[in-house]
Design an enzyme around this catalytic site. Sequence first.
Site, short mmCIF file in Angstrom:
data_model
loop_
_atom_site.label_atom_id
_atom_site.label_comp_id
_atom_site.label_asym_id
_atom_site.label_seq_id
_atom_site.Cartn_x
_atom_site.Cartn_y
_atom_site.Cartn_z
N HIS A 49 3.17 11.55 -7.06
CA HIS A 49 1.79 11.24 -7.43
C HIS A 49 1.59 9.73 -7.40
O HIS A 49 2.53 8.96 -7.31
CB HIS A 49 1.46 11.79 -8.83
CG HIS A 49 2.26 11.17 -9.92
ND1 HIS A 49 3.47 11.68 -10.32
CD2 HIS A 49 2.05 10.07 -10.68
CE1 HIS A 49 3.96 10.92 -11.29
NE2 HIS A 49 3.12 9.93 -11.53
N HIS A 107 0.83 -1.19 0.00
CA HIS A 107 0.00 0.00 0.00
C HIS A 107 0.87 1.25 0.00
O HIS A 107 2.07 1.18 0.23
CB HIS A 107 -0.96 0.03 1.20
CG HIS A 107 -0.29 0.19 2.54
ND1 HIS A 107 0.03 -0.87 3.33
CD2 HIS A 107 0.10 1.30 3.21
CE1 HIS A 107 0.61 -0.43 4.44
NE2 HIS A 107 0.67 0.88 4.39
N GLU A 138 -2.33 10.54 -11.25
CA GLU A 138 -2.14 10.44 -12.70
C GLU A 138 -3.10 9.41 -13.27
O GLU A 138 -3.24 8.30 -12.73
CB GLU A 138 -0.70 10.03 -13.01
CG GLU A 138 -0.41 9.96 -14.48
CD GLU A 138 1.03 9.57 -14.77
OE1 GLU A 138 1.42 9.65 -15.95
OE2 GLU A 138 1.76 9.18 -13.83
#
Length: 123
Positions: free
Chosen positions: A75, A7, A117
């Site tokens: 990102h 994660h 993104e």
Amino acid sequence: MEFSFMHVCIYVLDLDKSIAFYKEALGLSEMRRMDAPDGSFTLVFLGDNKTHFQLELTCMHDRKEPYDLGDNETHIAFSVGDLENARKKHKEMDCICFENQAMGIYFIEDPDGYWLEIIPERR
């Protein structure tokens, strides 16, 4: 020795608002939740129901001011099979913050200012 991605964690101010955004914008759903025994924080893990990778949202309950994201050069990337319909949905949500048409990608911004993104699925 082999390692696997599990994660990535981001800190959010309004947990309910963030969960709603990720559900609407990216179709993520809550996989599990953990509350600190002293009530100081909550962790919510969101998943796409296709991969094992999860997004951990951490909410520190006493935090009131926005997090400093620096230059916001990092990102998280998501792929999608139907980029045009995804872009249409994100335009309707008014969350597109940058488009690079030459590369065929764009970015959306979550409620805390994190950039995500959106790229076409590789086939």
